[in-house]
Design an enzyme around this catalytic site. Structure first.
Site, PDB file in Angstrom:
ATOM      1  N   HIS A   1      -5.985  -3.679  -1.260  1.00  0.00           N
ATOM      2  CA  HIS A   1      -5.853  -2.591  -2.235  1.00  0.00           C
ATOM      3  C   HIS A   1      -6.084  -3.068  -3.668  1.00  0.00           C
ATOM      4  CE1 HIS A   1      -4.677   0.982  -0.005  1.00  0.00           C
ATOM      5  NE2 HIS A   1      -4.038   0.183   0.826  1.00  0.00           N
TER       6      HIS A   1
ATOM      7  N   SER B   1       0.798  -1.221   0.000  1.00  0.00           N
ATOM      8  CA  SER B   1       0.000   0.000   0.000  1.00  0.00           C
ATOM      9  C   SER B   1       0.832   1.273   0.000  1.00  0.00           C
ATOM     10  CB  SER B   1      -0.957  -0.003   1.185  1.00  0.00           C
ATOM     11  OG  SER B   1      -0.237  -0.173   2.387  1.00  0.00           O
TER      12      SER B   1
ATOM     13  N   LYS C   1     -12.390  -0.271   1.262  1.00  0.00           N
ATOM     14  CA  LYS C   1     -11.686   0.434   0.192  1.00  0.00           C
ATOM     15  C   LYS C   1     -12.579   0.464  -1.060  1.00  0.00           C
ATOM     16  CE  LYS C   1      -7.230   0.101   2.340  1.00  0.00           C
ATOM     17  NZ  LYS C   1      -6.598  -0.932   3.129  1.00  0.00           N
TER      18      LYS C   1
HETATM   19  C1  LIG Z   1      -6.324  -1.291   4.513  1.00  0.00           C
HETATM   20  C2  LIG Z   1      -5.634  -2.554   4.717  1.00  0.00           C
HETATM   21  C3  LIG Z   1      -5.954  -3.406   5.772  1.00  0.00           C
HETATM   22  C4  LIG Z   1      -6.951  -3.020   6.820  1.00  0.00           C
HETATM   23  O1  LIG Z   1      -8.247  -2.990   6.306  1.00  0.00           O
HETATM   24  P1  LIG Z   1      -9.441  -2.547   7.258  1.00  0.00           P
HETATM   25  O2  LIG Z   1     -10.641  -3.248   6.715  1.00  0.00           O
HETATM   26  O3  LIG Z   1      -9.527  -1.067   7.157  1.00  0.00           O
HETATM   27  O4  LIG Z   1      -9.103  -2.985   8.644  1.00  0.00           O
HETATM   28  C5  LIG Z   1      -5.325  -4.631   5.844  1.00  0.00           C
HETATM   29  N1  LIG Z   1      -4.394  -4.996   4.939  1.00  0.00           N
HETATM   30  C6  LIG Z   1      -4.038  -4.196   3.913  1.00  0.00           C
HETATM   31  C7  LIG Z   1      -3.022  -4.645   2.937  1.00  0.00           C
HETATM   32  C8  LIG Z   1      -4.636  -2.943   3.780  1.00  0.00           C
HETATM   33  O5  LIG Z   1      -4.279  -2.143   2.783  1.00  0.00           O
END
Ligand SMILES: *Cc1c(COP(=O)(O)O)cnc(C)c1O
Length: 399
Positions: free
Chosen positions: A212, A184, A243
């Site tokens: 992502h 990310s 996301k």
């Molecule tokens: C955003 C993200 C998370 C966390 O996701 P949430 O649902 O907001 O807890 C976990 N792993 C990765 C790779 C992320 O980018």
């Protein structure tokens, strides 16, 4: 009263600020969308994970409201006591079917999914081989398991090969390779083809955290597995609805049915935490529906075009970008203070970005991580490029 304790807390806060690492919250006066209102200024938002622009999509909001009306505000129960409704089962089936797995299980967040998945599945005889840039939630989840831990350099397949051989030599029973589908902070898409080949060669299992990528990468938006052509070759997938798939919240693990069945028996964030609110399930279901259909294809095309336009514009100005195809476009400033000043300058020019510095990225690699969205218009992207030009010249980052 332990006064020295509070003194230490205040010292730490002062040090964080002195190092230019203080993170502050900016309050949005409205929903998450292309233009957001910050301190009464309308600014273009380049730092949301709202890749498909579904966070304020009327269809998604309507589905969320309808789900709340039909199923209530929440369950006031964990799933196995009295907290499972049809909408939870429907969402689990939809996520699994969309992403090509037998079943899935919901969590309050992907952070929880990653915290839940390792401990029940692996024991002290087993090994977890983890990419060095994996998300914090994977690192924490892995720590909670008794499996032996190995690490390989980010996306470095020769190193992964070496570490897998080492884990075997040291007697591991089952080996699980763990990687982000997309890293990310850099926007790098994991080399899942080579990872699947190495897994086959060493008899290892694979887990991909595709937060992502789900909804935006690959055919049908099925994520980095589809993008890399390894669908059916990855054992476990974790993902988020926070996301591209509505931007609401909630996470999931998708895998073979037996794996999901065991997680329902043993995963602690599932056994000891409230069921996902119906409104969230409704939003996620609507988002999956959009993402997998023709509207999703159109949004992904638009997202790709926007990403190319923005990258080309910044590159022409002389900014140093990390290379890649993902809508994450990191603009490297290296110095934490400089990155923060640049972000402040951009905000005053109507462009909302956030600077990232230690501990989110390594020391000396501070950056402004920008993210494209399908719902940006060409003139909005051009406005952003012009603002980068002006701020970059003011701060003497470009000429
Ligand atoms: C955003 C993200 C998370 C966390 O996701 P949430 O649902 O907001 O807890 C976990 N792993 C990765 C790779 C992320 O980018």
């Amino acid at each position: 009263m332990d006064l020295p304790f509070y003194d230490r807390i205040n010292d730490t806060l002062r040090n964080i600020e002195a190092d230019g690492l203080l993170k502050s919250e900016r309050v949005l006066a409205g929903p998450q969308q292309a233009m957001v209102s910050v301190r009464s200024h309308d600014v273009l938002n380049l730092c949301a994970n709202n890749y498909l622009g579904l966070a304020a999509d009327p269809r998604v909001i309507a589905a969320s409201v309808a789900a709340a009306n039909r199923w209530g505000a929440g369950l006031a129960s964990v799933r196995f006591i009295c907290g499972t409704q049809e909408i939870h089962k429907t969402l689990e089936a939809a996520a699994a079917e969309y992403l090509g797995f037998e079943d899935s299980i919901l969590f309050a967040a992907a952070f929880d999914a990653n915290g839940a998945v390792f401990e029940p599945l692996l024991g002290a005889e087993d090994a977890i081989v983890s990419d060095s840039l994996n998300h914090a939630s994977l690192i924490d989840g892995i720590r909670l398991s008794k499996a032996r831990r190995y690490r390989f350099s980010n996306n470095d397949m020769a190193d992964l090969d070496r570490v897998l051989a080492q884990a075997r030599t040291e007697g591991a029973r089952t080996i699980l390779i763990v990687t982000d589908g997309v890293f990310s902070m850099d926007g790098t898409i994991a080399n899942l083809g080579a990872i699947a080949d190495l897994a086959d060669r060493h008899g290892a299992l694979t887990l991909v955290d595709d937060c992502h990528a789900t909804g935006l990468l690959g055919p049908g938006g099925r994520g980095s597995l589809a993008y890399r052509g390894v669908e059916g070759r990855i054992d476990i997938l974790t993902g988020t609805f926070g996301k591209a798939l509505s931007g609401s919240m909630g996470g999931f693990v998708a895998a073979r049915r037996s794996v999901i069945d065991l997680l329902r028996q043993r995963a602690r964030p599932y056994l000891f935490s409230n069921a996902l609110a119906p409104a969230i399930c409704g939003a996620a279901l609507a988002a999956i529906d959009i993402a997998r259909g023709p509207d999703g294809d159109a949004l992904r095309q638009r997202l790709e075009r926007n990403t190319s336009r923005f990258r080309a514009g910044l590159q022409a100005l002389g900014f140093e970008l990390l290379p890649g195809e993902h809508p994450i476009v990191p603009v490297m400033l290296f110095d934490a203070h400089k990155a923060k000043h640049m972000a402040d300058e951009l905000l005053s020019l109507g462009i909302y970005v956030t600077s990232f510095s230690f501990p989110v990225v390594p020391h000396g690699l501070a950056r402004i991580r920008t993210q494209m969205s399908a719902h940006f218009a060409d003139d909005q992207i051009d406005h952003a490029i012009n603002a980068f030009a002006q701020a970059g010249r003011t701060l003497e980052i470009i000429q």
